[in-house]
Design a protein around this motif. Structure first.
Motif, PDB file in Angstrom:
ATOM      1  N   UNK A   4       0.833  -1.208   0.000  1.00  0.00           N
ATOM      2  CA  UNK A   4       0.000   0.000   0.000  1.00  0.00           C
ATOM      3  C   UNK A   4       0.868   1.259   0.000  1.00  0.00           C
ATOM      4  N   UNK A   5       1.944   1.233   0.794  1.00  0.00           N
ATOM      5  CA  UNK A   5       2.852   2.382   0.871  1.00  0.00           C
ATOM      6  C   UNK A   5       3.568   2.619  -0.455  1.00  0.00           C
ATOM      7  N   UNK A   6       3.895   1.533  -1.149  1.00  0.00           N
ATOM      8  CA  UNK A   6       4.547   1.650  -2.467  1.00  0.00           C
ATOM      9  C   UNK A   6       3.587   2.281  -3.478  1.00  0.00           C
ATOM     10  N   UNK A   7       2.313   1.909  -3.381  1.00  0.00           N
ATOM     11  CA  UNK A   7       1.288   2.495  -4.266  1.00  0.00           C
ATOM     12  C   UNK A   7       1.181   3.998  -4.012  1.00  0.00           C
ATOM     13  N   UNK A   8       1.203   4.373  -2.727  1.00  0.00           N
ATOM     14  CA  UNK A   8       1.108   5.789  -2.359  1.00  0.00           C
ATOM     15  C   UNK A   8       2.324   6.557  -2.870  1.00  0.00           C
ATOM     16  N   UNK A   9       3.500   5.958  -2.740  1.00  0.00           N
ATOM     17  CA  UNK A   9       4.740   6.602  -3.210  1.00  0.00           C
ATOM     18  C   UNK A   9       4.679   6.825  -4.723  1.00  0.00           C
ATOM     19  N   UNK A  10       4.164   5.821  -5.443  1.00  0.00           N
ATOM     20  CA  UNK A  10       4.042   5.926  -6.900  1.00  0.00           C
ATOM     21  C   UNK A  10       3.063   7.054  -7.264  1.00  0.00           C
ATOM     22  N   UNK A  11       1.920   7.117  -6.556  1.00  0.00           N
ATOM     23  CA  UNK A  11       0.919   8.153  -6.818  1.00  0.00           C
ATOM     24  C   UNK A  11       1.473   9.538  -6.482  1.00  0.00           C
ATOM     25  N   UNK A  12       2.251   9.628  -5.415  1.00  0.00           N
ATOM     26  CA  UNK A  12       2.883  10.887  -5.004  1.00  0.00           C
ATOM     27  C   UNK A  12       3.791  11.425  -6.116  1.00  0.00           C
ATOM     28  N   UNK A  13       4.587  10.531  -6.697  1.00  0.00           N
ATOM     29  CA  UNK A  13       5.492  10.927  -7.789  1.00  0.00           C
ATOM     30  C   UNK A  13       4.701  11.346  -9.026  1.00  0.00           C
ATOM     31  N   UNK A  14       3.588  10.628  -9.272  1.00  0.00           N
ATOM     32  CA  UNK A  14       2.725  10.926 -10.412  1.00  0.00           C
ATOM     33  C   UNK A  14       2.083  12.312 -10.265  1.00  0.00           C
ATOM     34  N   UNK A  15       1.568  12.603  -9.055  1.00  0.00           N
ATOM     35  CA  UNK A  15       0.933  13.906  -8.793  1.00  0.00           C
ATOM     36  C   UNK A  15       1.971  15.024  -8.877  1.00  0.00           C
ATOM     37  N   UNK A  16       3.186  14.738  -8.397  1.00  0.00           N
ATOM     38  CA  UNK A  16       4.273  15.717  -8.465  1.00  0.00           C
ATOM     39  C   UNK A  16       4.571  16.142  -9.896  1.00  0.00           C
ATOM     40  N   UNK A  17       4.438  15.211 -10.839  1.00  0.00           N
ATOM     41  CA  UNK A  17       4.654  15.533 -12.259  1.00  0.00           C
ATOM     42  C   UNK A  17       3.461  16.281 -12.848  1.00  0.00           C
ATOM     43  N   UNK A  18       2.249  15.902 -12.373  1.00  0.00           N
ATOM     44  CA  UNK A  18       1.034  16.529 -12.915  1.00  0.00           C
ATOM     45  C   UNK A  18       0.925  18.007 -12.556  1.00  0.00           C
ATOM     46  N   UNK A  19       1.260  18.371 -11.291  1.00  0.00           N
ATOM     47  CA  UNK A  19       1.014  19.755 -10.850  1.00  0.00           C
ATOM     48  C   UNK A  19       1.954  20.796 -11.475  1.00  0.00           C
ATOM     49  N   UNK A  20       2.925  20.353 -12.252  1.00  0.00           N
ATOM     50  CA  UNK A  20       3.787  21.329 -12.952  1.00  0.00           C
ATOM     51  C   UNK A  20       3.421  21.447 -14.432  1.00  0.00           C
ATOM     52  N   UNK A  21       2.420  20.674 -14.877  1.00  0.00           N
ATOM     53  CA  UNK A  21       2.015  20.740 -16.284  1.00  0.00           C
ATOM     54  C   UNK A  21       1.154  21.983 -16.530  1.00  0.00           C
TER      55      UNK A  21
END
Length: 357
Positions: A4-21
């Motif tokens: 579950x924590x790995x899924x959250x880490x992956x989503x965190x990285x994904x959101x980090x890329x999205x908010x600069x688009x």
């Protein structure tokens, strides 16, 4: 848990890329939601990174203990294991709590309604004391508080006072305050020094948006009147105060704190929307038969939740059996410790339910 924590880490990285688009930065609504998600996930990811570092250090220390012959190195490894083991267990507990699904309303602003109950003038004075307590608590949290409507008591305090609170996680912090608050003290009017018991009710509602609750304006009657001050005298000559009556439910909401009728109308509509949402949510919760009611938040507004005993300087929260003897500080806004204990009790229940489920 690790998965579950790995899924959250992956989503965190994904959101980090999205908010600069650029297309997301230009869409304020989407950008705001993603920024909030990023901030929430960041806390968990940081804790998870710290946990992984502790796990790596433990693994290295155990390898040294297993393979190293030098007594000095072995002793150092033993000491490190003794330090890291409790740290690991503590972090695992913290991560379990962080993974408990949050109530989506927790991050919302709140509407706080305080009404004098049994006890006449003394109940109105106590309602005023509670309002001041939450006002001070809001200041300490860095929240803003605005009074929408109030009816003063004949000897001071309030028969009713409705406010909005804006800031970070307001509803999540205050939602356990709903219920009957009881006070035991000697009223100022008591000549023989007898302790009286009176009460005030508190309702905390999440502030909801138009998308959460659709109101048919054909079912709402709007009345306007002059704003009134202490003693009922008019404080202005324009009909800026607004009273809304929701015809299907008979619910009435008034607002007179703004000089503008339009602003008062918008604020009154916001309170009406939150109250209707609260009614619908209560119906939904009732319909979910399998959902066990929490001992912390039963949803029953008539339930006595807390007693403030002035002669003994004692405050007791009856839901969790938690008592403190610093009533003066509590009434001055130091209610955070009680709120934290209630949140901890609820999270413990959720963990237990998750383990049983």
């Amino acid at each position: 848990m690790i998965e579950k924590l790995e899924e959250i880490k992956h989503r965190f990285e994904e959101v980090g890329q999205l908010i600069v688009q650029p297309d997301i930065v230009s869409d304020m609504s989407r950008y705001s939601k993603l920024s909030k998600e990023y901030k929430d996930l960041e806390k968990i990811v940081k804790k998870y990174d710290d946990y992984r570092l502790v796990m790596d250090n433990l693994k290295n220390a155990r390898n040294i203990l297993k393979n190293e012959k030098d007594p000095e190195f072995r002793e150092m490894a033993k000491g490190e294991i003794e330090t890291l083991e409790p740290e690991k267990e503590q972090m695992e507990e913290e991560l379990k709590y962080m993974l408990i699904p949050k109530d989506p309303n927790d991050s919302k602003n709140a509407i706080l309604e305080i009404r004098a109950g049994t006890g006449g003038d003394e109940a109105a004075l106590f309602a005023g004391d509670l309002h001041r307590m939450y006002q001070r608590f809001a200041e300490k949290q860095g929240w803003s508080m605005n009074v929408l409507d109030l009816t003063e008591g004949t000897a001071g305090g309030y028969k009713e006072i409705i406010s909005t609170l804006s800031g970070e996680d307001v509803f999540g912090m205050l939602k356990f305050e709903s219920g009957v608050h009881r006070v035991q003290r000697v009223p100022a009017t008591e000549t023989q020094g007898r302790v009286h018991t009176s009460a005030a009710s508190v309702a905390v509602l999440p502030e909801v948006e138009e998308v959460d609750v659709q109101i048919d304006m054909n079912e709402v009657r709007k009345d306007t009147f002059c704003s009134s001050g202490p003693g009922g005298q008019s404080v202005n000559t324009t009909y800026s105060a607004v009273r809304l009556t929701h015809l299907p439910t008979g619910m009435v909401v008034s607002c007179q704190d703004e000089k503008s009728q339009i602003k008062n109308f918008e604020k009154a509509l916001k309170v009406l929307r939150s109250r209707l949402y609260d009614i619908e949510k209560a119906k939904q919760d009732e319909a979910i038969g399998a959902q066990r009611r929490s001992m912390v938040k039963s949803g029953d507004r008539s339930e006595k939740i807390r007693t403030y005993n002035f002669p003994q300087s004692r405050v007791t929260d009856h839901r969790i059996g938690y008592t403190v003897h610093n009533l003066g500080a509590i009434m001055d806004g130091e209610v955070g410790d009680i709120i934290e204990q209630l949140r901890l009790a609820e999270n413990t229940e959720k963990l237990k339910d998750g383990a049983e489920g």
